[in-house]
Design a protein around this motif. Structure first.
Motif, PDB file in Angstrom:
ATOM      1  N   LEU A   1       0.825  -1.202   0.000  1.00 21.63           N
ATOM      2  CA  LEU A   1       0.000   0.000   0.000  1.00 21.63           C
ATOM      3  C   LEU A   1       0.863   1.256   0.000  1.00 21.63           C
ATOM      4  CD1 LEU A   1      -2.971  -1.020   2.312  1.00 21.63           C
ATOM      5  CD2 LEU A   1      -3.097  -0.366  -0.088  1.00 21.63           C
ATOM      6  N   ASP A   2       2.012   1.210   0.662  1.00 27.21           N
ATOM      7  CA  ASP A   2       2.947   2.333   0.595  1.00 27.21           C
ATOM      8  C   ASP A   2       3.383   2.568  -0.848  1.00 27.21           C
ATOM      9  OD1 ASP A   2       2.980   3.051   3.265  1.00 27.21           O
ATOM     10  OD2 ASP A   2       4.715   1.804   3.772  1.00 27.21           O
ATOM     11  N   ALA A   3       3.600   1.478  -1.585  1.00 36.05           N
ATOM     12  CA  ALA A   3       4.026   1.588  -2.986  1.00 36.05           C
ATOM     13  C   ALA A   3       2.918   2.203  -3.841  1.00 36.05           C
ATOM     14  CB  ALA A   3       4.405   0.210  -3.525  1.00 36.05           C
ATOM     15  N   VAL A   4       1.660   1.836  -3.559  1.00 34.57           N
ATOM     16  CA  VAL A   4       0.527   2.432  -4.277  1.00 34.57           C
ATOM     17  C   VAL A   4       0.486   3.932  -4.008  1.00 34.57           C
ATOM     18  CG1 VAL A   4      -1.995   2.539  -4.415  1.00 34.57           C
ATOM     19  CG2 VAL A   4      -0.851   0.323  -4.268  1.00 34.57           C
ATOM     20  N   ARG A   5       0.642   4.282  -2.756  1.00 37.04           N
ATOM     21  CA  ARG A   5       0.630   5.694  -2.356  1.00 37.04           C
ATOM     22  C   ARG A   5       1.730   6.484  -3.067  1.00 37.04           C
ATOM     23  NH1 ARG A   5      -0.080   9.412   1.690  1.00 37.04           N
ATOM     24  NH2 ARG A   5       1.783  10.600   2.217  1.00 37.04           N
ATOM     25  N   GLN A   6       2.946   5.931  -3.070  1.00 38.64           N
ATOM     26  CA  GLN A   6       4.069   6.648  -3.668  1.00 38.64           C
ATOM     27  C   GLN A   6       3.905   6.781  -5.182  1.00 38.64           C
ATOM     28  OE1 GLN A   6       6.459   8.149  -1.713  1.00 38.64           O
ATOM     29  NE2 GLN A   6       6.822   9.201  -3.659  1.00 38.64           N
TER      30      GLN A   6
ATOM     31  N   PRO B   1      -5.626   9.638   3.253  1.00 38.75           N
ATOM     32  CA  PRO B   1      -6.402  10.875   3.434  1.00 38.75           C
ATOM     33  C   PRO B   1      -5.771  12.127   2.851  1.00 38.75           C
ATOM     34  CG  PRO B   1      -5.380  10.202   5.497  1.00 38.75           C
ATOM     35  CD  PRO B   1      -5.189   9.077   4.536  1.00 38.75           C
ATOM     36  N   ASP B   2      -4.456  12.120   2.601  1.00 35.22           N
ATOM     37  CA  ASP B   2      -3.813  13.332   2.088  1.00 35.22           C
ATOM     38  C   ASP B   2      -3.518  13.277   0.595  1.00 35.22           C
ATOM     39  OD1 ASP B   2      -1.877  11.352   2.415  1.00 35.22           O
ATOM     40  OD2 ASP B   2      -0.275  12.777   2.886  1.00 35.22           O
ATOM     41  N   ILE B   3      -3.999  12.244  -0.090  1.00 30.47           N
ATOM     42  CA  ILE B   3      -3.887  12.167  -1.547  1.00 30.47           C
ATOM     43  C   ILE B   3      -5.156  12.765  -2.152  1.00 30.47           C
ATOM     44  CG2 ILE B   3      -4.004  10.550  -3.481  1.00 30.47           C
ATOM     45  CD1 ILE B   3      -2.006   8.803  -2.103  1.00 30.47           C
ATOM     46  N   PRO B   4      -5.056  13.591  -3.209  1.00 30.02           N
ATOM     47  CA  PRO B   4      -6.254  14.175  -3.816  1.00 30.02           C
ATOM     48  C   PRO B   4      -7.355  13.152  -4.063  1.00 30.02           C
ATOM     49  CG  PRO B   4      -4.314  15.139  -4.814  1.00 30.02           C
ATOM     50  CD  PRO B   4      -3.823  14.062  -3.878  1.00 30.02           C
ATOM     51  N   ALA B   5      -8.537  13.461  -3.577  1.00 30.38           N
ATOM     52  CA  ALA B   5      -9.644  12.501  -3.600  1.00 30.38           C
ATOM     53  C   ALA B   5     -10.029  12.082  -5.012  1.00 30.38           C
ATOM     54  CB  ALA B   5     -10.849  13.086  -2.870  1.00 30.38           C
ATOM     55  N   ARG B   6      -9.743  12.918  -6.002  1.00 30.33           N
ATOM     56  CA  ARG B   6     -10.078  12.539  -7.377  1.00 30.33           C
ATOM     57  C   ARG B   6      -9.315  11.293  -7.824  1.00 30.33           C
ATOM     58  NH1 ARG B   6      -6.321  14.127 -11.508  1.00 30.33           N
ATOM     59  NH2 ARG B   6      -8.020  14.024 -13.024  1.00 30.33           N
ATOM     60  N   ARG B   7      -8.259  10.932  -7.103  1.00 28.81           N
ATOM     61  CA  ARG B   7      -7.462   9.754  -7.445  1.00 28.81           C
ATOM     62  C   ARG B   7      -8.005   8.468  -6.817  1.00 28.81           C
ATOM     63  NH1 ARG B   7      -2.799   9.974 -10.641  1.00 28.81           N
ATOM     64  NH2 ARG B   7      -2.357  12.143 -11.157  1.00 28.81           N
ATOM     65  N   TYR B   8      -8.999   8.581  -5.944  1.00 29.15           N
ATOM     66  CA  TYR B   8      -9.487   7.390  -5.252  1.00 29.15           C
ATOM     67  C   TYR B   8     -10.070   6.318  -6.169  1.00 29.15           C
ATOM     68  CZ  TYR B   8      -8.831  10.023  -0.903  1.00 29.15           C
ATOM     69  OH  TYR B   8      -8.301  10.740   0.136  1.00 29.15           O
ATOM     70  N   PRO B   9     -10.781   6.678  -7.251  1.00 30.48           N
ATOM     71  CA  PRO B   9     -11.289   5.619  -8.137  1.00 30.48           C
ATOM     72  C   PRO B   9     -10.186   4.743  -8.711  1.00 30.48           C
ATOM     73  CG  PRO B   9     -12.432   7.673  -8.569  1.00 30.48           C
ATOM     74  CD  PRO B   9     -11.325   8.003  -7.619  1.00 30.48           C
ATOM     75  N   GLU B  10      -9.057   5.323  -9.108  1.00 27.69           N
ATOM     76  CA  GLU B  10      -7.970   4.508  -9.647  1.00 27.69           C
ATOM     77  C   GLU B  10      -7.255   3.744  -8.543  1.00 27.69           C
ATOM     78  OE1 GLU B  10      -4.016   6.843 -10.382  1.00 27.69           O
ATOM     79  OE2 GLU B  10      -5.643   8.185 -11.000  1.00 27.69           O
ATOM     80  N   VAL B  11      -7.142   4.362  -7.359  1.00 31.06           N
ATOM     81  CA  VAL B  11      -6.517   3.679  -6.227  1.00 31.06           C
ATOM     82  C   VAL B  11      -7.352   2.483  -5.804  1.00 31.06           C
ATOM     83  CG1 VAL B  11      -5.962   3.913  -3.776  1.00 31.06           C
ATOM     84  CG2 VAL B  11      -5.282   5.711  -5.372  1.00 31.06           C
ATOM     85  N   ALA B  12      -8.690   2.603  -5.929  1.00 32.32           N
ATOM     86  CA  ALA B  12      -9.593   1.523  -5.518  1.00 32.32           C
ATOM     87  C   ALA B  12      -9.296   0.228  -6.271  1.00 32.32           C
ATOM     88  CB  ALA B  12     -11.045   1.939  -5.741  1.00 32.32           C
TER      89      ALA B  12
ATOM     90  N   LEU C   1      -7.357  -5.409  -5.651  1.00 30.99           N
ATOM     91  CA  LEU C   1      -6.409  -6.492  -5.938  1.00 30.99           C
ATOM     92  C   LEU C   1      -5.761  -7.004  -4.659  1.00 30.99           C
ATOM     93  CD1 LEU C   1      -4.689  -5.118  -9.173  1.00 30.99           C
ATOM     94  CD2 LEU C   1      -6.329  -7.001  -9.018  1.00 30.99           C
ATOM     95  N   LEU C   2      -5.393  -6.088  -3.760  1.00 34.63           N
ATOM     96  CA  LEU C   2      -4.770  -6.498  -2.498  1.00 34.63           C
ATOM     97  C   LEU C   2      -5.771  -7.191  -1.583  1.00 34.63           C
ATOM     98  CD1 LEU C   2      -2.502  -3.389  -1.783  1.00 34.63           C
ATOM     99  CD2 LEU C   2      -1.779  -5.683  -2.454  1.00 34.63           C
TER     100      LEU C   2
END
Length: 427
Positions: free
Chosen positions: A54-59, A346-357, A362-363
């Motif tokens: 998850l750290d890798a996803v964040r970065q 929580p500190d990543i722009p919320a517009r990115r949440y659909p792709e992060v989901a 997968l995890l």
């Protein structure tokens, strides 16, 4: 003009790579103790790997943030301002009902966008890497009676650090509702549902009162000076919001009286009131559906002490719920319909949440975890049933807060904690 050029200067690639306003895992007094969160589904090694992934996803997302994200939030701000202007103009035509109703709707949409997709996300520091004063999370003040400073402490720090930990996360039930079986039951919980309905109508006022933290002051956990400062900030913000919506704009309608009727300023005041109510209802529904459906898990301080980053991530995953919907729906929720992803990042722009989901899914599949998501009607139904069921008096006397058994249990726990602290001090 130089300030304007600087504010809207092109965003250099990798501008957000070192951006970090993520909450830290919980560290307890006994540093030798290991947290037990997640051990029923994963080993410590798997939890460590889960955290690294998850750290890798964040970065990866941070490295990719740039001009498109800056353009997006500036575009949303422009759209919000257009709705605000249309709404403010429309409510000055109460004698032409279609325009008046459209004005109320536009004003409500403007307030929802400002609170959810702009205010909430900006105050999380999601756009601080832009170095734009308009979206500076440290200075932003939203269109809400709750002061930003106290909201950020209670929400960004307390809630997002200690998410769903009993005795630490003050958002569990907001000191008003019983929404989890681990909470002691009191007679006031019989009105769980009626009280929730009232809070829904006046949600911004509930958030403001929650931020004063009266219970912390009365419990001796907050100094008088800090409590007085919170009250002063709340009063100043309430005065500002009330004057704006219920004095200034109705007064602007007074010159229309000779050409229309004496009740036009009152109609403008009422329109502002209705727009605020609509915003409150929407915000309440989205927040409660993301936090309090039946399947959402809660935790104890003991099992979370000295958690690893992987365990912190798992606690966020298990303590949140998503709401499925269309892209416009997600924008209107501030992308808090992706509450799972918001709690993870929580500190990543919320517009990115659909792709992060997609990565989170997968995890979840890889580690056999639970991902709580459903349509809005399903999540609302789950919250309503939860409030109704947990509002009834339990048959177990240990779950009744004012019973002798429950009091004895809490006293025993306090004494054990005191003994543990004394043992550590003498070691």
């Amino acid at each position: 003009m130089s300030h304007l050029r600087k504010r809207n200067a092109p965003i250099e690639p990798l501008s957000a790579s070192n951006h970090n306003k993520a909450p830290a895992p919980l560290v307890g007094e006994d540093t030798t103790k290991r947290a037990t969160i997640g051990l029923d589904v994963m080993t410590y090694e798997q939890l460590e790997e889960f955290g690294h992934e998850l750290d890798a996803v964040r970065q990866r997302v941070l490295d990719d943030l740039g001009q498109a994200d800056a353009d997006y939030i500036r575009r949303v701000i422009k759209v919000q301002r257009v709705f605000d202007v249309l709404g403010r103009v429309g409510i000055f035509f109460p004698f032409f009902l279609p325009v008046f109703i459209a004005g109320i709707v536009c004003l409500a949409v403007a307030k929802i966008l400002e609170n959810m997709e702009i205010g909430h996300n900006v105050m999380h520091g999601q756009y601080d890497w832009m170095n734009d004063p308009v979206v500076d999370g440290k200075k932003y003040e939203w269109d809400n009676v709750a002061p930003a400073q106290d909201w950020k402490h209670g929400h960004n720090y307390i809630h997002h650090t200690y998410t769903n930990i009993h005795g630490m996360d003050r958002d569990i039930g907001y000191n008003m509702f019983r929404i989890d079986e681990a909470q002691p039951w009191y007679p006031s919980h019989r009105v769980n549902l009626p009280l929730a309905f009232l809070l829904m109508l006046f949600f911004e006022w509930g958030v403001m009162y929650h931020g004063i933290e009266l219970d912390e002051y009365l419990g001796g956990r907050m100094s008088k000076s800090e409590f007085q400062a919170r009250k002063k900030r709340a009063w100043q913000k309430v005065r500002r919001q009330v004057v704006k919506d219920y004095v200034a704009f109705p007064l602007l309608a007074v010159p229309l009286i000779p050409f229309t009727s004496w009740w036009v300023p009152l109609a403008v005041l009422g329109a502002n009131f209705v727009a605020n109510i609509l915003r409150n209802i929407w915000t309440f529904i989205i927040i409660f559906c993301g936090h309090f459906p039946a399947e959402v898990e809660t935790f104890t301080e003991d099992e979370a002490q000295n958690e690893t980053r992987g365990q912190w991530y798992l606690r966020q995953l298990l303590g949140s719920a998503n709401i499925s919907g269309s892209r416009p729906f997600h924008v209107m929720t501030g992308n808090l319909s992706y509450q799972v992803e918001h709690h993870l990042f929580p500190d990543i722009p919320a517009r990115r949440y659909p792709e992060v989901a997609k990565d989170v899914h997968l995890l979840v599949e890889k580690y056999g975890l639970t991902y709580n998501s459903g349509r809005l009607s399903k999540q609302i139904g789950s919250v309503v049933r939860q409030l109704a069921v947990l509002g009834r008096k339990p048959s177990d006397p240990y779950k009744v807060g004012n019973s002798p058994e429950s009091k004895a249990l809490r006293r025993e726990k306090r004494e054990a904690e005191k003994a543990a602290r004394e043992a550590m001090a003498n070691a």
